[in-house]
Design an enzyme around this catalytic site. Sequence first.
Site, PDB file in Angstrom:
ATOM      1  CB  THR A 101      -0.767   0.100   1.298  1.00 51.21           C
ATOM      2  OG1 THR A 101      -0.060   0.274   2.363  1.00 51.21           O
ATOM      3  CG2 THR A 101      -1.629  -1.319   1.409  1.00 51.21           C
ATOM      4  CE  LYS A 134       8.532   6.201  -3.185  1.00 52.71           C
ATOM      5  NZ  LYS A 134       7.719   5.227  -3.578  1.00 52.71           N
ATOM      6  CD  GLU A 177      16.708  -3.073  -3.707  1.00 51.60           C
ATOM      7  OE1 GLU A 177      16.644  -1.669  -4.180  1.00 51.60           O
ATOM      8  OE2 GLU A 177      17.761  -3.636  -3.401  1.00 51.60           O
ATOM      9  CB  VAL A 191      15.390   3.757  -3.954  1.00 47.38           C
ATOM     10  CG1 VAL A 191      15.891   4.458  -4.963  1.00 47.38           C
ATOM     11  CG2 VAL A 191      15.145   4.581  -2.771  1.00 47.38           C
ATOM     12  CB  ALA A 235      10.137  -0.296  -9.237  1.00 50.83           C
ATOM     13  CG  LEU A 258      16.181  -0.662 -11.233  1.00 50.06           C
ATOM     14  CD1 LEU A 258      16.557   1.005 -11.687  1.00 50.06           C
ATOM     15  CD2 LEU A 258      16.849  -1.509 -12.523  1.00 50.06           C
ATOM     16  N   GLY A 296      -0.269   3.673 -14.176  1.00 45.43           N
ATOM     17  CA  GLY A 296       0.442   3.070 -12.929  1.00 45.43           C
ATOM     18  C   GLY A 296       1.777   3.536 -12.649  1.00 45.43           C
ATOM     19  CG  ASP A 327       7.997   9.325  -5.256  1.00 42.58           C
ATOM     20  OD1 ASP A 327       7.498   8.300  -4.283  1.00 42.58           O
ATOM     21  OD2 ASP A 327       8.679   8.589  -6.141  1.00 42.58           O
ATOM     22  CE  LYS A 367      11.004   6.722  -5.819  1.00 41.37           C
ATOM     23  NZ  LYS A 367      10.451   6.644  -7.330  1.00 41.37           N
ATOM     24  N   GLY A 369       6.513   1.174 -12.163  1.00 43.12           N
ATOM     25  CA  GLY A 369       5.334   0.332 -12.900  1.00 43.12           C
ATOM     26  C   GLY A 369       5.306  -0.689 -11.943  1.00 43.12           C
TER      27      GLY A 369
END
Length: 814
Positions: free
Chosen positions: A554, A578, A605, A608, A610, A612, A663, A677, A681, A796
Site C-alpha cells: 500500500t 516509502k 528495496e 527506490v 522499483a 532495481l 500506474g 516522492d 527516495k 510500474g
Amino acid sequence: MQVLKFGGTSVANSQNITLVKNIVANSDSDKTIVVVSALGGITDTLLHAAHLAAKQDSAYKTVVKKIESRHLETIKSLIAIQAQSEVLSKTKSELNTLEDLLEGAFLIGEITAQLSDKIVSYGEMLASYIISVFFQQQQLDAVHVDSRELIITNEINGKATVNFDITNTNCQTFFSNTAHKVIVAAGFIASSENGNPTTLGRGGSDYTAAIIAAAINAETLQIWTDVSGMYTANPKLVKQAKAIPHISYEEAMELSHFGAKVLYPPTIQPVLAKGISILIKNTFNPEDAGTLITKNQNDQGKTVRGISHVENIALLSLEGPGMVGIPGISKRFFEVLSQAEISVVLITQASSEHSICVGISEDDIDKAVQIVNTAFEYEVDRGKIKPVIAEKNLAIIALVGDNMKSHQGLSGKMFSTLGKNNVNIRVIAQGASERNISAVIKKEDVKKALNALHEEFFEENIKQLNLFVMGVGNVGAKFLNQVDQQKKYLNENLKLNIRIIGLSNSKKMVFAEDGIPLKEWKANLATGEKANSDRFFEKVNQLNYRNSIFVDNTASAEVAASYNSYLGNSIAVVTCNKIACSSAYSNYQELKNLARTYNAPFLFETNVGAGLPIIDTLKHLIASGDKILKIQAVLSGSLNFVFNNFNDELSFHEVVKQAQEQGYTEPDPKIDLSGVDVMRKILILARESGNQLEISDIENKSFLPQESLDTDNNDDFFSSLVKYESDFQQLYSDAVAKSSKLKYVAQFEKGNASVGLQEIPKGHDFYNLEGSDNIVLFYTERYPDQPMIIKGAGAGADVTASGIFADIIRIGNF
Ligand code: ADP
Ligand code: ASP
Ligand code: MG
C-alpha cells in the site's frame, strides 16, 4: 499367537468395527488376542458424567443417556436382529448399574478414586462384549474374556501398578487353555488382588495388549490406530510429518514419554524384555506399512528420528544461598514430590547448586508448591531458601534419536532454529543417554516450534514462507500473480514453499491457515471480514507461524505505522511503501533496531527504483568497507515518463493523466510531481549510506506553481495543471533551445541533498534515459571518477511487484 490392539477411533462406531473385523479375519495366526478400547470418546464422557454427579449436577443423567444411545445404536447396526435383544438387554442392564453408581455419587456429592475407576471401566467392558458378539456372528471363532480377571494390580486407583507374577500366570493359563481362535479382551481395565476395580492410566489399552503379549510370548504385538504409525512429529500439528518406518524401543519410548500419544509410554517395557516387536498400523489404511519397533532400528543415517512435545507443563524452581554445598536438599525435594505421586518429567540443576528446577504436569503444580513450601518451611523462614517459584503455560519439546550422540551441532541447530523464530527457551535438558534434547518453551509457541524444527531436520531444506499481504491494487495484484506463476519453480529450485496466509485490501481481510488458493484470491477476499490493520496484526501474531512475512503493497501511513508491531514480534516486513523509511529519522532508526533485536528482516528495496537492486547494492558496498562520496540520480520513473512524453504537441496535464492511468505515479500524482516522492527516495539512499538526515533537510526547487502545490485533491490538482499549461510549455521550449532534455534530478553530496528539475545536455549519462527508467550514479572511494551505475525500469506495477518478490526470496535464503 499374536496380539492386536484397536484404539478408540478404530472402534468408534459400527462402520469402523466392521473394518476391525476384516483386519482380524485376514490375519493368519493360530490364535489372535484382540484388545479393544472403549468406543472413541466414551472414556471422556464417562469421566464427565462422574464429575457432574460429584458436583451434584443432575445433568449427569443426560450424559448417561448419550452414552446409552451410542452403545445401543452401535449394537443395532452391527448385530443381526434375531440376536439383538439379548445384547441390548445385557447392555441396558449394565448401564442401569452405571446409573445407580452415578446416582450414589450424586447423593453424597463426592466420588472416590475407586468409584471413578469402576465407572470408567464400563467403556472397555461394553465395547469388548459387543465386539465379541459381533465377531461370533461373523463366523469368527471368537470368545470374550474379562480382563479384570487376568490383569492384577495394586490398589492405587487411576494408574495402578501391575503385579506381573500373578498377571503372567493368569494370562498363560487362560490363553493356553482356550480353544478359540479369537479372544476379545478389554484394554485399560484391571482389578486389585482384593478384587477392586482399577485402571492402567489414560491410554492404557496399549499397555494391556503389551502385558498380554509378553505374558504369552506372542510373535508380534500390533497397535491399530487412526494414523499410519509413529510419525516424525504429531501429524495433527505438523502437516509435513511422515510415518517413521523403523524405530528402536528406546526411541519409541522416548518419543512417547515426551508426548507421542500414539503409544502409551509403559507399553514398551514388557515387550522389550521379551524382544517382541511392535507394529503400529492404521485401521483406516491397512495397506500403509506403519511403524515397526524393534531392538535396533536399521536406519543408521538419520540422527534425529522424531520430535515430540508435551503440553501442560509447569516449572517448579527451588533456589537460595542455603542450597550451596548442603547435601540432601535435592533428595528431600524429590522425595516430597514422589511421596505426593507427582512425576517429574524433566530436571535441570545449575552447576553452582544454587538452584534446582523441574518440569511437572501443570495439573500437579498447585499441590507441588504447597508440599514443597511446607517441607522446606524451616529453611524458608531463615532465608536460606526462597519460597518455591511456579511457572505455568509451558510445554516441552524434544528431539529424539539413537544416533544423536555421535553427531555434534544438533543442539546448536535446534536452538538457532528456535531463536530465529523468536521462540524463547526457558530451560534446556539433555538426557544422559544423549538420545534426546529437550527444551521448555511457552505453550503458545508449540506449533511454530514443531514446524520450524521439523522443517530444519526432516524436510530436505524445503522452507515454508508464510506471507501476510496487505494491498491488492496495481502492485499487489501483480505480486500475487507472480507468486502463483513462480510457485513451482521456487519449490523445485530454491526449495521455498510460499503460502499467502492472510490478505487484505482497504475494505476486507481474509485468512486461511493452509494458504489462500492463489487463483481464487479475489473470491476469497470478497468473503472476508471488515478490514482493520490492528486486527490484521493481531491475527498474524496470534497465528504465530514460523517464517512469517508481512508484505505492505500500500501507500498508507496507517499501515506503515504498524511495522513496529510486526518487527517487535519477529515478523519480517517487506514493503514498497516509502512512508516508514522516509519518516522521522528516529522512527527509521527504531525500525532498524527492532529488526536487529528481533531477528526479523526489514526489506524495502522497492522504495527506490522499483525492482532495481539499488538499496541492496548500496548495502553491499558499505558492508564491504566502501564509502559513498556522492549520489546523483534520476529516481522518479513517473517524472521521467512525464518529461519524456511531454512536448509542444501534447498538454502537460494529459501526459500526467496518462502516467497515472498506466500506474507510473503514486495514487496521488502530486506526490510525484511536487518532488516529494524523489525527496523520500534520496533521503532513504542517504540514510542507507549512513547519514542522519530528515526530509526537511532536503532542498526542493519545485517546478510546480504554488497553486498546484496547495491543492488537496486530484481534481483540483489536474485543474491547476490545465491553468498553468503555458508555464510548462515554457520549461520545455527553454530546454529545447539549449538542445537539452528536462530531467528531475536528485543529488546527495557531503551531507547535503537536493532535488529539482534540470536541463540535461547531450552526452550526459542522464540524457538518453528512456520511458520511465531510473538511473543512479554512486561515486564512492572505490569508484571515485567512473561511478557505479545502475539503470533500468524504475516504475510500474510489474517491476515493483518483482522487487517485492526478490526481497521475499532474500528472506527465504537468509
Ligand atoms: P488410539 O485411540 O488408537 O489409542 P490415540 O489417540 O491414543 O489413538 O493415539 C493416536 C493419536 O496420537 C494420533 O491420532 C495423533 O493425533 C497422536 N500423535 C501424537 N504424536 C504422534 C506421533 N508422533 N505420531 C503419530 N501420532 C501421534
Ligand atoms: N479408553 C481409555 C482412554 O481413553 C484407554 C485407551 O483408550 O487406551 O484413556
Ligand atoms: Mg491410545
